[in-house]
Scaffold this active site. Structure first.
Site, mmCIF file in Angstrom:
data_model
loop_
_atom_site.group_PDB
_atom_site.id
_atom_site.type_symbol
_atom_site.label_atom_id
_atom_site.label_comp_id
_atom_site.label_asym_id
_atom_site.label_seq_id
_atom_site.Cartn_x
_atom_site.Cartn_y
_atom_site.Cartn_z
ATOM 1 N N SER A 231 0.848 -1.191 0.000
ATOM 2 C CA SER A 231 0.000 0.000 0.000
ATOM 3 C C SER A 231 0.880 1.237 0.000
ATOM 4 O O SER A 231 1.977 1.220 0.586
ATOM 5 C CB SER A 231 -0.902 0.022 1.245
ATOM 6 O OG SER A 231 -1.600 1.252 1.341
ATOM 7 N N TYR B 74 -1.871 -0.246 10.236
ATOM 8 C CA TYR B 74 -1.948 -0.664 8.834
ATOM 9 C C TYR B 74 -0.679 -0.257 8.085
ATOM 10 O O TYR B 74 -0.081 -1.069 7.364
ATOM 11 C CB TYR B 74 -3.174 -0.037 8.174
ATOM 12 C CG TYR B 74 -3.388 -0.461 6.738
ATOM 13 C CD1 TYR B 74 -3.895 -1.716 6.440
ATOM 14 C CD2 TYR B 74 -3.082 0.403 5.687
ATOM 15 C CE1 TYR B 74 -4.087 -2.107 5.126
ATOM 16 C CE2 TYR B 74 -3.279 0.020 4.372
ATOM 17 C CZ TYR B 74 -3.778 -1.238 4.092
ATOM 18 O OH TYR B 74 -3.962 -1.636 2.791
#
Length: 268
Positions: A130, A143
């Site tokens: 990501s 995250y």
């Protein structure tokens, strides 16, 4: 000639787009889901049962694939989960669970698939990370950390396996229009918390970014290109220009100046 491709987390979101597109290009695609039986639609590719956090589940999947195929050409580690919350107020159990799926899960898949790829002295592994993994985003710290960790270990692993003819790279998406928000773990917004206002506003912003994100078919097209590269770079990005440009800014701006941009964006 098509490849035999294994895509984890292929029942929805980015993984579904990737699996559909590669199937349409003529590759033999096997997708996975924790519970394939709950999906009533007909997938044009095989959707097999897999929990990347369960060693027995991984072993059973690979045994099943070995019965069907003589090789696995491509592994796309896409299965992942989101998590939000102030670091102080997010339980360590929730953070550990996120790492189990986003970090240890892909590693377990790689450890299982590498011996099969080595038999043919050939293979391609794409770890879906990501853009958030390149920076510590407030209220997305866990995250960012799990995806950042996958980025770094991928750099080491690709060097270790290069002589075996196996190529590894990461692909870091930005925000895309998927259902990830509905499957994300949210630490609760606590009344009276010092983070209450900023965290709630951050959640609203995150959801709007996903809802207004680009079509995930962009990622599928990029994956289709990457699996044919003979000498891939370690990392690739795909996403809105502004999100990709934020990484350039991080490289060229003084640390405090970049941090100020993030604080302004998140109204901190």
């Amino acid at each position: 000639m098509g490849y035999v491709v294994l895509v984890t987390g292929a029942s929805s979101g980015l993984g579904k787009s990737i699996a559909f597109h590669l199937h349409n290009l003529g590759h033999t695609v096997y997708g996975t889901s924790r519970d394939p039986k709950k999906y009533t639609e007909d997938f044009p590719f095989s959707l097999l049962s897999l929990d990347v956090t369960d060693a027995a589940s991984i072993e059973a999947l690979l045994i099943e694939l070995e019965k069907k195929e003589t090789k696995i050409d491509v592994l796309i580690n896409n299965a992942g989960v989101g998590i939000t919350g102030p670091v102080e107020e997010t339980s360590l159990d929730a953070i550990r669970a996120n790492f189990e799926t986003n970090f240890f899960g892909p590693l377990a898949m790689i450890q299982g698939v590498l011996p099969l790829m080595r038999k043919n002295n050939n293979g391609i592994i794409i770890n879906i990370t990501s853009i958030a993994g390149y920076m510590g985003l407030p209220f997305r710290g866990a995250y960012s950390a799990s995806k950042g960790a996958l980025n770094i270990i991928s750099e080491a692993l690709r060097l270790e396996i290069a002589a075996q003819g196996i190529r590894l790279m990461t692909l870091a998406p930005g925000d895309y229009a998927t259902d990830i928000a509905s499957r994300r773990f949210h630490a609760p917004v606590i009344e009276g918390s010092p983070y209450q206002k900023a965290y709630q506003e951050s959640l609203d912003t995150m959801d709007s970014h996903v809802d207004g994100g680009n079509d995930p078919i962009e990622i599928a097209h990029r994956v289709a290109e990457l699996i044919h590269l003979k000498k891939p770079r370690p990392h690739y990005l795909v996403g809105p220009l502004l999100q990709k440009f934020s990484l350039t800014l991080k490289k060229i701006l003084p640390q405090k100046a970049y941090e100020k941009l993030l604080k302004n964006h998140y109204k901190l």
